[in-house]
Scaffold this active site. Structure first.
Site, PDB file in Angstrom:
ATOM      1  N   ARG A   1       0.835  -1.233  -0.068  1.00  0.00           N
ATOM      2  CA  ARG A   1      -0.017  -0.136  -0.047  1.00  0.00           C
ATOM      3  C   ARG A   1       0.947   1.284   0.076  1.00  0.00           C
ATOM      4  O   ARG A   1       0.527   2.070  -0.749  1.00  0.00           O
ATOM      5  CB  ARG A   1      -1.114  -0.008   1.431  1.00  0.00           C
ATOM      6  CG  ARG A   1      -2.192  -0.995   1.151  1.00  0.00           C
ATOM      7  CD  ARG A   1      -3.066  -0.700   2.487  1.00  0.00           C
ATOM      8  NE  ARG A   1      -4.080  -1.708   2.283  1.00  0.00           N
ATOM      9  CZ  ARG A   1      -3.994  -2.472   3.202  1.00  0.00           C
ATOM     10  NH1 ARG A   1      -3.230  -3.115   3.860  1.00  0.00           N
ATOM     11  NH2 ARG A   1      -5.260  -3.620   3.013  1.00  0.00           N
ATOM     12  N   ILE A   2       1.832   1.410   0.836  1.00  0.00           N
ATOM     13  CA  ILE A   2       2.717   2.601   0.918  1.00  0.00           C
ATOM     14  C   ILE A   2       3.554   2.569  -0.118  1.00  0.00           C
ATOM     15  O   ILE A   2       3.589   3.693  -0.753  1.00  0.00           O
ATOM     16  CB  ILE A   2       3.657   2.385   2.225  1.00  0.00           C
ATOM     17  CG1 ILE A   2       2.553   2.483   3.711  1.00  0.00           C
ATOM     18  CG2 ILE A   2       4.466   3.712   2.288  1.00  0.00           C
ATOM     19  CD1 ILE A   2       3.471   2.042   4.884  1.00  0.00           C
TER      20      ILE A   2
ATOM     21  N   ASP B   1      14.272   7.719   9.203  1.00  0.00           N
ATOM     22  CA  ASP B   1      13.050   7.991  10.028  1.00  0.00           C
ATOM     23  C   ASP B   1      13.084   6.836  11.094  1.00  0.00           C
ATOM     24  O   ASP B   1      12.475   7.041  12.193  1.00  0.00           O
ATOM     25  CB  ASP B   1      11.772   7.953   9.226  1.00  0.00           C
ATOM     26  CG  ASP B   1      10.544   8.168  10.118  1.00  0.00           C
ATOM     27  OD1 ASP B   1      10.696   9.341  10.890  1.00  0.00           O
ATOM     28  OD2 ASP B   1       9.687   7.665  10.309  1.00  0.00           O
TER      29      ASP B   1
ATOM     30  N   HIS C   1      11.258   8.756  14.086  1.00  0.00           N
ATOM     31  CA  HIS C   1      10.060   7.463  13.699  1.00  0.00           C
ATOM     32  C   HIS C   1       8.695   8.481  13.417  1.00  0.00           C
ATOM     33  O   HIS C   1       7.662   8.256  14.165  1.00  0.00           O
ATOM     34  CB  HIS C   1       9.746   6.697  14.824  1.00  0.00           C
ATOM     35  CG  HIS C   1       9.314   5.424  14.076  1.00  0.00           C
ATOM     36  ND1 HIS C   1       9.827   3.934  14.514  1.00  0.00           N
ATOM     37  CD2 HIS C   1       8.400   5.121  13.503  1.00  0.00           C
ATOM     38  CE1 HIS C   1       9.059   3.121  14.063  1.00  0.00           C
ATOM     39  NE2 HIS C   1       8.295   3.807  13.435  1.00  0.00           N
TER      40      HIS C   1
ATOM     41  N   GLU D   1      16.142   2.259  18.667  1.00  0.00           N
ATOM     42  CA  GLU D   1      15.224   3.760  19.012  1.00  0.00           C
ATOM     43  C   GLU D   1      14.998   4.093  20.383  1.00  0.00           C
ATOM     44  O   GLU D   1      14.675   3.023  21.098  1.00  0.00           O
ATOM     45  CB  GLU D   1      14.074   3.551  18.082  1.00  0.00           C
ATOM     46  CG  GLU D   1      14.226   3.448  16.868  1.00  0.00           C
ATOM     47  CD  GLU D   1      13.035   3.510  15.920  1.00  0.00           C
ATOM     48  OE1 GLU D   1      11.988   3.581  16.392  1.00  0.00           O
ATOM     49  OE2 GLU D   1      13.178   3.713  14.725  1.00  0.00           O
TER      50      GLU D   1
ATOM     51  N   CYS E   1      11.731   4.680   5.702  1.00  0.00           N
ATOM     52  CA  CYS E   1      10.558   5.287   6.730  1.00  0.00           C
ATOM     53  C   CYS E   1       9.943   3.956   6.788  1.00  0.00           C
ATOM     54  O   CYS E   1       8.584   4.138   7.320  1.00  0.00           O
ATOM     55  CB  CYS E   1      10.001   6.224   5.965  1.00  0.00           C
ATOM     56  SG  CYS E   1      10.621   7.657   5.473  1.00  0.00           S
TER      57      CYS E   1
END
Length: 528
Positions: free
Chosen positions: A151-152, A256, A280, A261, A230
């Site tokens: 989708r992205i 990103d 993020h 993290e 990303c």
């Protein structure tokens, strides 16, 4: 009165939809410690979380009334899916809620990287006016390589094309015809690395995608390539990326997400002027937060009100009586799909499923859903579930045919699955053992009985004396225990198929040694 607990922050637009239902009691209790959540969860029919709440096995086992867990987001690593399934709790997520926001953030990162916008902004704010220092490049006429065209990836492609960018993509589940209809060129991964000016990754993080871009891949790329991530930290090897930037192979990167993290203060990626970083933020838009909240609330609401199940990660079958009969076959089909997708080479084109025996008296759509989910899961991971699997396959141009056969077979119930790709056709047959455990009873032309679970080595070999001993010796030297071995052949001295269930993970080095063993023609690892 049905009680719903929201244990992480959720947009008010979503909460309002729940409170509009008169039969619902909605409690918002965020920042709960695990023991506190375990203490109160027994009173609730539904739990809605984001990423902060860890829904562990202990919490699930304490949930006497819980019917539904809704995850506002894609990832399900904070929910013990197996424990929920064993207790009959439906787990649902929202795989589409942040699609637009992530695609737009990727475009923003590409533009920032190309025009040095963050650096130029900071320089101007401290009183400098160094126009020549921040000379940029245009997107127009460049080649964007998208790794993972879900989708992205599709939304990113639409936006990139509007800039005059040529888009090429790698996705093993997307047909070339489907790609052409979207205005992109589908290529193999190595060709993408060699051709792209910009490379953006949009795959889940799996064993196969971890460090899929590392030293060898950077060596294939154009000098001056720009890298964007990303998606998930860990897809790109950060140490190799740092080296490629220092060498000048990579002109810049926009990151990103990180392997750890938040990233450590000494992470070298934070020190390059030509690296743009964000914390993020792919899904961090007001609209995405609202969309995810509304989507998770709607699926939980509808499940509690008996309006149907959407985005279920663990429950393809809804009627209790049917589930009791079909549940072991649902498990079988998911295993068969996963086995076949890792066995076959090439891009998937046609999937044909034939059911025979007593099971054809039932609605077999849950079995088909399960099989397709198993087939897509090795690549798509948590973005595919029982409910959306078939539609995702069709989006990628995979044709699915389901047939009920009255033909008498050797087994009481039998599932035959044939997968055609652009390179080959593979067929497997599956049934249940006497204790209702999944078994593969035929693979292509080889009759055998295989337990499809865990780490498996599939070996195509010539039937010669010593082959079994040689394989055992190699594995023994690497401290790999063989749990089971199955052997099938067409005729003495001819080609054979050997499948080993093992207790340890087989790395690339060990697999390479197996592939070089005398009389071994091919070998691959399948993980279920």
């Amino acid at each position: 009165m049905k009680k719903i607990l929201i244990s992480d922050a959720l947009s008010e637009e979503g909460i309002k939809l729940l409170r509009e239902v008169g039969d619902f009691q909605v409690d918002i209790k965020t920042d709960l410690k695990p023991d506190a959540l375990k203490e109160i969860i027994r009173d609730y029919d539904a739990l809605i979380v984001r990423s902060a709440t860890k829904v562990t096995k202990d919490i699930i086992n304490a949930a006497d009334k819980l019917k539904v867990i809704g995850r506002a987001g894609v990832g399900l690593d904070n929910v013990d899916l197996e424990a929920a399934t064993q207790k009959g709790i439906i787990v649902m997520n929202t795989p589409g809620g942040n699609t637009i926001s992530t695609a737009e953030h990727t475009i923003s990162m590409m533009l920032s990287l190309s025009r040095n916008i963050p650096q130029a902004s900071q320089s101007t704010k401290v009183g400098e006016w160094k126009r020549s220092k921040f000379m940029g490049v245009e997107l127009y006429g460049k080649v964007l390589g998208i790794v993972g065209f879900g989708r992205i990836g599709k939304e990113l492609a639409k936006r990139a094309i509007s800039f005059g960018v040529k888009v090429i993509a790698y996705d093993p589940y997307l047909s070339r015809e489907n790609a052409a209809s979207l205005g992109i060129e589908l290529v193999e991964l190595e060709a993408l690395f060699k051709s792209a000016d910009y490379i953006s990754v949009h795959t889940p993080l799996t064993d196969d995608t971890r460090h899929m871009i590392s030293r060898n891949q950077f060596a294939l790329m154009k000098k001056g390539v720009r890298i964007i991530n990303c998606a998930r930290g860990g897809i790109i090897d950060e140490i190799a990326l740092v080296e490629a930037i220092k060498e000048g192979k990579v002109a810049g990167a926009a990151i990103d997400v990180f392997e750890k993290e938040p990233p450590a203060a000494d992470n070298e990626l934070l020190k390059f002027e030509n690296v743009v970083v964000t914390p993020h933020l792919g899904a961090s838009t007001e609209e995405a937060q609202v969309n995810v909240a509304i989507e998770v609330v709607e699926i939980v609401r509808d499940a509690l009100l008996g309006r149907g199940i959407r985005n279920a990660a663990n429950y393809p079958c809804l009627e209790a009586d049917a589930c009791k009969t079909l549940e072991p076959y649902i498990n079988l089909c998911e295993k068969m799909g996963g086995f076949l997708s890792q066995l076959a080479e090439g891009r998937f084109q046609d999937l044909s499923i034939t059911y025979s025996g007593e099971i054809i008296k039932h609605d077999l759509s849950p079995l088909t859903m399960s099989l397709v989910k198993g087939m897509l899961s090795p690549i798509l991971k948590e973005t595919v579930n029982f409910i959306n699997a078939v539609s995702l396959a069709k989006e990628r141009g995979i044709k699915i045919q389901e047939v009920k056969s009255n033909r008498e077979e050797e087994f009481l119930n039998l599932v035959r699955v044939e997968l055609k790709t652009d390179k080959e056709s593979r067929v497997i047959f599956g049934t249940l053992s006497a204790n209702k455990q999944p078994r593969l009873v035929k693979i292509d032309e080889y009759s055998m009985e295989v337990s499809p679970q865990g780490e498996m080595i599939v070996v195509n070999n010539v039937d010669r004396p010593g082959i079994i001993g040689n394989l055992g010796t190699i594995l023994g030297k690497h401290q790999v225990n063989i749990a089971a071995m199955t052997f099938g052949r067409l005729a003495p001295g001819g080609m054979a198929l050997t499948i080993l269930n093992v207790d340890s993970v087989i790395d690339a080095e060990l697999l390479g040694k197996i592939q070089k063993t005398e009389n071994v023609k091919a070998a691959k690892v399948i993980r279920l």
